[in-house]
Design an enzyme around this catalytic site. Structure first.
Site, PDB file in Angstrom:
ATOM      1  N   GLU A  72      34.225  43.755  35.325  1.00  0.00           N
ATOM      2  CA  GLU A  72      35.100  42.478  34.565  1.00  0.00           C
ATOM      3  C   GLU A  72      35.814  43.438  33.373  1.00  0.00           C
ATOM      4  O   GLU A  72      35.217  44.577  32.804  1.00  0.00           O
ATOM      5  CB  GLU A  72      33.856  41.793  33.845  1.00  0.00           C
TER       6      GLU A  72
ATOM      7  N   ARG B 299      24.952  38.115  36.915  1.00  0.00           N
ATOM      8  CA  ARG B 299      25.826  39.519  36.640  1.00  0.00           C
ATOM      9  C   ARG B 299      26.562  40.101  37.782  1.00  0.00           C
ATOM     10  O   ARG B 299      25.848  40.145  38.781  1.00  0.00           O
ATOM     11  CB  ARG B 299      24.883  40.844  36.099  1.00  0.00           C
TER      12      ARG B 299
ATOM     13  N   HIS C  51      33.557  34.140  33.551  1.00  0.00           N
ATOM     14  CA  HIS C  51      32.417  34.287  32.813  1.00  0.00           C
ATOM     15  C   HIS C  51      32.184  33.318  31.733  1.00  0.00           C
ATOM     16  O   HIS C  51      32.234  33.535  30.634  1.00  0.00           O
ATOM     17  CB  HIS C  51      32.335  35.644  32.219  1.00  0.00           C
TER      18      HIS C  51
HETATM   19  C1  GLV Z   1      26.084  35.945  29.379  1.00  0.00           C
HETATM   20  O1  GLV Z   1      26.345  36.195  30.311  1.00  0.00           O
HETATM   21  C2  GLV Z   1      24.804  36.275  28.823  1.00  0.00           C
HETATM   22  O2  GLV Z   1      23.971  36.953  29.365  1.00  0.00           O
HETATM   23  O3  GLV Z   1      24.279  35.455  27.814  1.00  0.00           O
END
Ligand code: GLV
Ligand code: GLV
Length: 319
Positions: A267, A238, A285
């Site tokens: 984001e 993250r 991402h």
């Molecule tokens: C994506 O970032 C997730 O947490 O699945």
């Protein structure tokens, strides 16, 4: 019996949408883009269940809008977008999608590692610019990967899957997590070490902690200063695990060799300086972004919701 009502926050892959519409009555039509807050609240009103993604912030207001809500399946392994206390106090069950995205995310972590070490994105941009004059002895020299030390922060499922792949490149792994965990593989290839030691010894440092108040800015300005100037930082966890401004400073001042990033603090915005630094590779991402993974994540959400609505225990319960 009418199908149970379900709110789906965003359009999911077609096989998942088909399975959903066979089993549930949708409270609104999902779109590719994230819902506006008012649409999110409207969608929740009639819902007994919901599938949400990491772009939806689920707080008390959303949960209060949905008096019949029993379960929220988060279409992600991370669930920092959900106020768990608010869900708990309202008796709403929350589930996530572990395991099914572990290998895809570990693969992408390695894609970023190679991309920064061997300047893959930079080389591609250079070729497309059409100015290549042919092989040169000193052109775009990168960093070795084979035999280098891989540091891992957070040894959950994804951290372990990343560590397992290091064996193929004869890379010793040093990892930090709150406590040592069993790691498969030959003795001494993968060892626990204190946080500072992992920072100081890693040639590549990859982050695999969940985002919690404790891990927010785990990679602070001070932590980044303890890394080698020849080291690379990889983040597929993250964005807020890293102090993005401090990372930009470290890269700009040459205190870090490069960074491979899949996630950002705000984001879809990213620190504008990241786009100007050639030693940085940025992805939108994509950790779990393979079709089969995204389909399995959707099926897992459906199974969890069905279990709860049928009075069985949820398979991947978070709260
Ligand atoms: C994506 O970032 C997730 O947490 O699945
Ligand atoms: C995610 O599944 C993790 O535990 O790292």
């Amino acid at each position: 019996m009418p199908h149970p009502t379900l709110y789906v926050a965003r359009l999911l892959p077609a096989p998942v949408m088909t399975a959903i519409t066979e089993r549930f009555q949708l409270t609104s039509s999902p779109h590719v883009e994230p819902p506006r807050r008012t649409d999110l609240l409207d969608g929740f009103r009639q819902a007994t269940a919901a599938i949400c993604t990491l772009t939806e912030h689920l707080d008390a207001e959303v949960l209060d809008a949905a008096p019949s809500l029993r379960v929220v399946a988060n279409y992600a392994v991370g669930y920092n977008n959900i106020d768990l206390d608010a869900a708990r106090s309202r008796g709403v069950i929350v589930t996530n999608t572990p395991d099914v995205l572990t290998e895809a995310t570990a693969d992408l972590t390695w894609a970023l590692l190679f991309a920064v070490a061997r300047r893959v994105a930079e080389g591609d941009h250079f070729m497309r610019a059409g100015t290549w004059g042919g092989w040169e002895p000193t052109q775009m020299l990168g960093a070795d990967v084979f035999g280098k030390t891989l540091g891992i922060m957070g040894m959950g499922r994804i951290g372990r899957a990343v560590a397992e792949r290091a064996r193929g490149f004869t890379m010793p792994v040093l990892y930090w997590s709150r406590r040592p965990v069993p790691v498969p593989g030959p003795d001494n290839q993968c060892l626990w070490a204190p946080f500072e030691e992992v920072l100081a010894r890693a040639d590549f440092l990859s982050l695999h902690v969940p985002l919690t108040p404790e891990t927010h800015h785990l990679m602070s300005a001070g932590a980044l200063r303890q890394m080698r100037p020849t080291a690379f930082l990889i983040n597929t966890s993250r964005g807020s695990v890293v102090d993005e401004g401090a990372l930009v400073d470290a890269l700009t001042e040459g205190r870090l060799a490069g960074a491979g990033l899949d996630v950002y603090e705000r984001e879809p915005e990213l620190h504008p300086a990241l786009l100007r630094l050639p030693q940085v590779v940025v992805l939108p991402h994509l950790g779990s972004a393979t079709l089969s993974t995204r389909v399995r994540m959707g099926m897992m959400c459906i199974e969890n919701i069905q279990a709860v609505l049928e009075g069985r225990p949820a398979l991947n319960r978070v709260v």
